[in-house]
Design a protein around this motif. Structure first.
Motif, mmCIF file in Angstrom:
data_model
loop_
_atom_site.group_PDB
_atom_site.id
_atom_site.type_symbol
_atom_site.label_atom_id
_atom_site.label_comp_id
_atom_site.label_asym_id
_atom_site.label_seq_id
_atom_site.Cartn_x
_atom_site.Cartn_y
_atom_site.Cartn_z
ATOM 1 N N GLU A 88 -4.134 38.975 9.735
ATOM 2 C CA GLU A 88 -5.047 38.500 8.696
ATOM 3 C C GLU A 88 -4.432 37.450 7.774
ATOM 4 O OE1 GLU A 88 -6.808 41.788 6.635
ATOM 5 O OE2 GLU A 88 -8.067 42.320 8.352
ATOM 6 N N VAL A 89 -3.391 36.778 8.259
ATOM 7 C CA VAL A 89 -2.797 35.673 7.495
ATOM 8 C C VAL A 89 -3.601 34.412 7.768
ATOM 9 C CG1 VAL A 89 -0.759 34.240 7.134
ATOM 10 C CG2 VAL A 89 -0.508 36.701 7.545
ATOM 11 N N LEU A 90 -4.101 33.767 6.720
ATOM 12 C CA LEU A 90 -4.952 32.593 6.874
ATOM 13 C C LEU A 90 -4.142 31.365 7.283
ATOM 14 C CD1 LEU A 90 -6.764 34.551 5.250
ATOM 15 C CD2 LEU A 90 -7.538 32.593 3.912
ATOM 16 N N ALA B 122 -14.059 20.175 7.438
ATOM 17 C CA ALA B 122 -12.827 20.390 6.691
ATOM 18 C C ALA B 122 -12.859 21.807 6.130
ATOM 19 C CB ALA B 122 -12.681 19.368 5.568
ATOM 20 N N MET B 123 -11.668 22.301 5.755
ATOM 21 C CA MET B 123 -11.545 23.677 5.261
ATOM 22 C C MET B 123 -11.358 23.686 3.747
ATOM 23 S SD MET B 123 -8.719 26.584 6.324
ATOM 24 C CE MET B 123 -9.394 26.829 7.975
ATOM 25 N N ASN B 124 -11.969 24.669 3.115
ATOM 26 C CA ASN B 124 -11.812 24.915 1.693
ATOM 27 C C ASN B 124 -10.322 25.029 1.362
ATOM 28 O OD1 ASN B 124 -11.840 25.873 -0.935
ATOM 29 N ND2 ASN B 124 -13.236 27.569 -0.517
ATOM 30 N N LEU B 125 -9.811 24.136 0.516
ATOM 31 C CA LEU B 125 -8.384 24.108 0.218
ATOM 32 C C LEU B 125 -7.926 25.350 -0.546
ATOM 33 C CD1 LEU B 125 -6.230 22.112 1.000
ATOM 34 C CD2 LEU B 125 -6.524 20.958 -1.187
ATOM 35 N N TRP B 126 -8.862 26.040 -1.191
ATOM 36 C CA TRP B 126 -8.520 27.291 -1.877
ATOM 37 C C TRP B 126 -8.379 28.442 -0.881
ATOM 38 C CZ3 TRP B 126 -7.010 26.679 -6.717
ATOM 39 C CH2 TRP B 126 -7.509 25.603 -7.449
ATOM 40 N N VAL B 127 -8.831 28.235 0.351
ATOM 41 C CA VAL B 127 -8.741 29.267 1.391
ATOM 42 C C VAL B 127 -7.635 28.848 2.366
ATOM 43 C CG1 VAL B 127 -9.947 30.467 3.249
ATOM 44 C CG2 VAL B 127 -11.183 29.827 1.166
ATOM 45 N N GLY B 128 -6.426 29.335 2.140
ATOM 46 C CA GLY B 128 -5.306 28.980 3.005
ATOM 47 C C GLY B 128 -4.267 28.136 2.310
ATOM 48 N N GLY C 101 1.155 26.771 -0.694
ATOM 49 C CA GLY C 101 -0.165 27.261 -1.096
ATOM 50 C C GLY C 101 -0.713 26.558 -2.311
ATOM 51 N N ASP C 102 0.144 25.836 -3.057
ATOM 52 C CA ASP C 102 -0.318 25.114 -4.238
ATOM 53 C C ASP C 102 -1.099 23.883 -3.799
ATOM 54 O OD1 ASP C 102 0.970 26.942 -5.819
ATOM 55 O OD2 ASP C 102 2.812 25.759 -5.967
ATOM 56 N N ILE C 103 -2.202 23.637 -4.467
ATOM 57 C CA ILE C 103 -3.032 22.507 -4.047
ATOM 58 C C ILE C 103 -3.217 21.463 -5.139
ATOM 59 C CG2 ILE C 103 -4.255 23.997 -2.434
ATOM 60 C CD1 ILE C 103 -6.654 23.913 -4.302
ATOM 61 N N SER C 104 -2.942 21.804 -6.368
ATOM 62 C CA SER C 104 -3.086 20.847 -7.460
ATOM 63 C C SER C 104 -2.512 21.473 -8.724
ATOM 64 C CB SER C 104 -4.568 20.503 -7.686
ATOM 65 O OG SER C 104 -5.249 21.602 -8.253
ATOM 66 N N TRP C 105 -2.581 20.725 -9.802
ATOM 67 C CA TRP C 105 -2.121 21.266 -11.076
ATOM 68 C C TRP C 105 -2.972 22.453 -11.526
ATOM 69 C CZ3 TRP C 105 -5.651 21.306 -15.021
ATOM 70 C CH2 TRP C 105 -6.764 20.469 -14.882
ATOM 71 N N GLU C 106 -4.154 22.617 -10.914
ATOM 72 C CA GLU C 106 -5.022 23.743 -11.278
ATOM 73 C C GLU C 106 -4.577 25.059 -10.652
ATOM 74 O OE1 GLU C 106 -9.464 22.748 -11.602
ATOM 75 O OE2 GLU C 106 -8.751 21.539 -9.919
ATOM 76 N N ALA C 107 -3.771 24.987 -9.586
ATOM 77 C CA ALA C 107 -3.443 26.168 -8.794
ATOM 78 C C ALA C 107 -2.890 27.337 -9.606
ATOM 79 C CB ALA C 107 -2.475 25.794 -7.678
ATOM 80 N N ARG D 52 -4.456 35.566 2.490
ATOM 81 C CA ARG D 52 -4.762 36.598 3.486
ATOM 82 C C ARG D 52 -6.242 36.959 3.388
ATOM 83 N NH1 ARG D 52 -0.212 39.246 5.491
ATOM 84 N NH2 ARG D 52 -1.594 40.909 6.241
ATOM 85 N N LEU D 53 -6.789 37.490 4.459
ATOM 86 C CA LEU D 53 -8.203 37.863 4.460
ATOM 87 C C LEU D 53 -8.489 38.914 3.395
ATOM 88 C CD1 LEU D 53 -10.922 37.424 5.870
ATOM 89 C CD2 LEU D 53 -10.321 39.268 7.452
#
Length: 294
Positions: free
Chosen positions: A80-82, A156-162, A168-174, A182-183
């Motif tokens: 269940e690891v994304l 494309a995939m939701n950057l918050w999912v995975g 795992g960090d995607i921006s300064w908002e992370a 994980r699921l």
């Protein structure tokens, strides 16, 4: 020898030989028919267009369901690891543009066939793209050199999912928002409410991830805006989505600012950075179905 047939009234023999020719169309009648044909065509073309659009919508939903199912099957085999949304061991690598020298645009063997989801989707390259995406590119080498061919991906995939690669960090908002790894992490808003894949505009899709900024959510809608990633509206002001529970749906956009004119053959419109869009209900819907605060 057979005797000739006679008229029952006059008693005279009937003439033998070919039957008289049937009456022909007059010039006026032909002109009327010619004038009616364009009228009928004008009436039928919108109907045919709607039928084609509906068929493309059905196929788009089928593609989303198959890709979401492949994603779930991958999770079942990987504790269940994304997969990452982009970079590292992402669900798909490569970056789309409109360069004929970039095989990621037109050769499914370059990126799609290397996707960790590939074995679970029966190696069907077509499910990575909405059938209504008509974007093309002209390769400068290889077996398609000089020909106009379709690009291989719109999803494309939701950057918050995975997340964004190993961190795992995607921006300064992370630090303030959850990046699901994980699921079992998908408890809020939950699998039925969290979208995993969406169709992006042809002039916005690039890497495999789609970043939706959470600025302004949920109680400061006037601060909302768009980054470089914008959703598609290929289906009569609607775009395709698939969710973590495996279902897919078409979501209709309500704000015209979500659907600016497409930039054919480029994506310069969306690389200018932040585009304010205060009180945009479409952004709120995307945010509501993305993630939650930690």
């Amino acid at each position: 020898m057979n005797s000739p047939k006679h008229d029952s009234k006059s008693g005279y023999p009937l003439a033998s030989g070919p039957s008289p020719l049937a009456p022909a169309f007059t010039l006026v009648e032909l002109l009327v028919v010619i004038a009616i044909i364009p009228v009928l065509a004008a009436m039928l073309l919108p109907v045919l267009g709607k039928a084609k659009q509906k068929a493309q919508g059905i196929q788009c939903m089928s593609n989303h369901r198959q890709l979401a199912l492949a994603w779930r099957m991958y999770l079942d085999d990987n504790n269940e690891v994304l997969p990452y949304a982009q970079f590292g061991k992402a669900w798909v690598t490569g970056q789309l543009d409109f360069s004929g020298g970039n095989p990621s645009n037109w050769d499914p063997e370059v990126d799609l066939a290397k996707s960790p989801l590939w074995p679970y989707c029966e190696r069907a390259a077509g499910i990575f793209k909405c059938p209504a995406d008509n974007s093309v590119v002209r390769p400068t080498f290889g077996r398609f050199k000089g020909r106009t061919v379709s690009r291989v991906r719109s999803m494309a995939m939701n950057l918050w999912v995975g997340g964004n690669g190993p961190t795992g960090d995607i921006s300064w908002e992370a630090p303030s928002w959850r990046v699901y790894r994980r699921l079992s992490d998908l408890v809020d808003p939950g699998p039925t409410m969290t979208w995993v894949f969406l169709d992006m505009r042809e002039d916005s899709v690039n890497t495999g991830g789609c970043s939706i900024g959470m600025i302004g959510f949920p109680d400061r809608p006037r601060e909302a805006g768009w980054g470089t990633d914008w959703p598609a509206s290929y289906h009569h002001r609607a775009g395709g989505f698939s969710f973590a529970d495996g279902h897919s749906e078409m979501h209709r956009w309500v704000d015209p600012r979500t659907m600016p004119p497409v930039v054919k053959g480029g994506n310069s419109l969306f690389w200018k950075g932040w585009t304010p869009s205060p009180n945009n209900r479409d952004i709120f819907w995307l945010q509501e179905h993305c993630t939650r605060r930690k």
